[in-house]
Design an enzyme around this catalytic site. Structure first.
Site, mmCIF file in Angstrom:
data_model
loop_
_atom_site.group_PDB
_atom_site.id
_atom_site.type_symbol
_atom_site.label_atom_id
_atom_site.label_comp_id
_atom_site.label_asym_id
_atom_site.label_seq_id
_atom_site.Cartn_x
_atom_site.Cartn_y
_atom_site.Cartn_z
ATOM 1 N N ARG A 156 0.798 -1.093 0.171
ATOM 2 C CA ARG A 156 -0.030 -0.143 0.067
ATOM 3 C C ARG A 156 0.922 1.469 -0.018
ATOM 4 O O ARG A 156 0.639 2.348 -0.710
ATOM 5 C CB ARG A 156 -0.952 0.134 1.460
ATOM 6 C CG ARG A 156 -1.866 -1.045 1.127
ATOM 7 C CD ARG A 156 -2.720 -1.281 2.439
ATOM 8 N NE ARG A 156 -3.227 0.062 2.873
ATOM 9 C CZ ARG A 156 -3.317 0.471 3.992
ATOM 10 N NH1 ARG A 156 -2.871 -0.143 4.985
ATOM 11 N NH2 ARG A 156 -3.759 1.692 4.280
ATOM 12 N N ASN A 173 -11.532 14.582 3.340
ATOM 13 C CA ASN A 173 -12.471 13.419 2.752
ATOM 14 C C ASN A 173 -14.012 13.710 3.181
ATOM 15 O O ASN A 173 -14.442 14.495 4.096
ATOM 16 C CB ASN A 173 -12.053 12.251 3.606
ATOM 17 C CG ASN A 173 -12.802 11.013 3.472
ATOM 18 O OD1 ASN A 173 -13.155 10.548 2.298
ATOM 19 N ND2 ASN A 173 -13.438 10.348 4.408
ATOM 20 N N HIS A 226 -17.642 11.907 4.463
ATOM 21 C CA HIS A 226 -18.143 10.548 4.928
ATOM 22 C C HIS A 226 -19.353 10.884 5.199
ATOM 23 O O HIS A 226 -19.918 11.891 5.672
ATOM 24 C CB HIS A 226 -17.282 10.593 6.176
ATOM 25 C CG HIS A 226 -17.583 9.158 7.123
ATOM 26 N ND1 HIS A 226 -17.124 8.045 6.132
ATOM 27 C CD2 HIS A 226 -18.515 8.933 7.909
ATOM 28 C CE1 HIS A 226 -17.724 7.108 7.237
ATOM 29 N NE2 HIS A 226 -18.105 7.710 8.157
ATOM 30 N N ASP A 244 -6.489 11.931 8.568
ATOM 31 C CA ASP A 244 -5.291 11.803 9.489
ATOM 32 C C ASP A 244 -4.764 10.370 9.164
ATOM 33 O O ASP A 244 -5.471 9.652 8.489
ATOM 34 C CB ASP A 244 -5.387 12.276 10.886
ATOM 35 C CG ASP A 244 -6.406 11.452 11.655
ATOM 36 O OD1 ASP A 244 -6.991 10.408 11.193
ATOM 37 O OD2 ASP A 244 -6.594 12.135 12.817
ATOM 38 N N GLY A 283 -5.724 7.704 11.007
ATOM 39 C CA GLY A 283 -6.842 6.944 11.614
ATOM 40 C C GLY A 283 -7.893 6.879 10.478
ATOM 41 O O GLY A 283 -7.734 7.186 9.476
ATOM 42 N N ASP A 309 -11.279 7.857 9.212
ATOM 43 C CA ASP A 309 -12.144 9.238 9.561
ATOM 44 C C ASP A 309 -12.208 9.413 10.968
ATOM 45 O O ASP A 309 -13.192 10.045 11.300
ATOM 46 C CB ASP A 309 -13.605 8.297 9.361
ATOM 47 C CG ASP A 309 -13.873 7.455 8.007
ATOM 48 O OD1 ASP A 309 -13.387 8.206 6.916
ATOM 49 O OD2 ASP A 309 -14.523 6.675 7.838
HETATM 50 C C1 GRF Z 1 -20.046 8.954 -0.927
HETATM 51 O O1 GRF Z 1 -21.338 8.521 -0.245
HETATM 52 C C2 GRF Z 1 -18.776 9.235 0.007
HETATM 53 O O2 GRF Z 1 -19.540 9.665 1.144
HETATM 54 C C3 GRF Z 1 -18.536 7.717 0.248
HETATM 55 O O3 GRF Z 1 -18.387 7.320 -1.083
HETATM 56 C C4 GRF Z 1 -19.445 7.863 -1.632
HETATM 57 C C5 GRF Z 1 -18.882 8.401 -3.130
HETATM 58 O O4 GRF Z 1 -19.969 8.665 -3.977
HETATM 59 N N1 GRF Z 1 -17.095 7.962 0.829
HETATM 60 P P1 GRF Z 1 -19.550 9.282 -5.499
HETATM 61 O O5 GRF Z 1 -18.469 8.255 -6.044
HETATM 62 O O6 GRF Z 1 -18.936 10.686 -5.308
HETATM 63 O O7 GRF Z 1 -20.864 9.429 -6.408
#
Ligand code: GRF
Length: 202
Positions: free
Chosen positions: A62, A104, A106, A138, A140, A142
């Site tokens: 990775r 990110n 979430h 970071d 971790g 989320d």
């Molecule tokens: C979203 O729901 C995001 O929160 C999650 O993955 C999904 C991505 O959707 N982490 P898209 O590919 O931007 O349509």
């Protein structure tokens, strides 16, 4: 500010950034994916944005993948990295290349329901209020400082797909506004509180 986006799937969040932030405060200069067939890549190409794929199978580890990906993003001049449905954890090797410059989106009100299947976790718990978080990344899962959050009451929700559909416009709004605010220099870390993110002009 030059923005790079990483996405694994449909790329609706990427599209929102392209439609609402690109060419304004932010320029999307690179889109990367771990999935060669991701629809996000087609969206980037349609917008004239360079793309590259970094499938795990092509790298020994990775970290090796992340070093290659960070190198490519840096070559494109990326200053802010947006994880928009990127379904891999980035390693410290990636984060050190973009210190405090990776965000990110979430689909939950963090710190509740981090990780995969956040909506399914929330439904299993029986919550009445769902939501979206945009946060700094970071090391971790989320767990980085929250930039913006928005809640949505759905007291009768039972279907993950319906919740996902209801949250999607919130994701698009919050993520594009976070990108625009960061690009405009309106997002700062509170020097007296490392987890607090100050949003707005100083
Ligand atoms: C979203 O729901 C995001 O929160 C999650 O993955 C999904 C991505 O959707 N982490 P898209 O590919 O931007 O349509």
């Amino acid at each position: 500010m030059n923005v790079g986006v990483l996405a694994s799937g449909a790329g609706s969040n990427l599209q929102a950034i392209l439609d609402r932030a690109h060419g304004r405060e932010a320029q999307v200069v690179a889109v990367g994916s771990d999935k060669p067939g991701a629809q996000a890549l087609a969206r980037a190409t349609a917008a004239g944005v360079p793309t590259a794929t970094f499938p795990g199978s092509a790298y020994a580890s990775r970290e090796a993948r992340d070093v290659a990906m960070a190198g490519w993003l840096a070559e494109q001049g990326v200053e802010l990295v947006v994880l928009a449905g990127y379904m891999q954890l980035v390693t410290p090797a990636f984060l050190t290349a973009f210190p405090q410059r990776v965000i990110n989106v979430h689909p939950a009100l963090l710190p509740a329901f981090p990780g995969l299947e956040a909506i399914e976790q929330a439904l299993a718990y029986g919550v009445k209020v769902f939501g979206v978080t945009v946060h700094f990344v970071d090391e971790g899962v989320d767990s980085g400082p929250v930039i913006v959050q928005r809640a949505l009451e759905l007291p009768d929700a039972v279907d993950p797909a319906a919740v996902r559909d209801a949250l999607r416009p919130l994701e698009h709004d919050l993520l594009t506004s976070a990108v625009r605010l960061i690009a405009a220099g309106a997002v700062r870390r509170d020097p007296s509180h490392p987890r607090r993110v100050l949003v707005g002009r100083p």
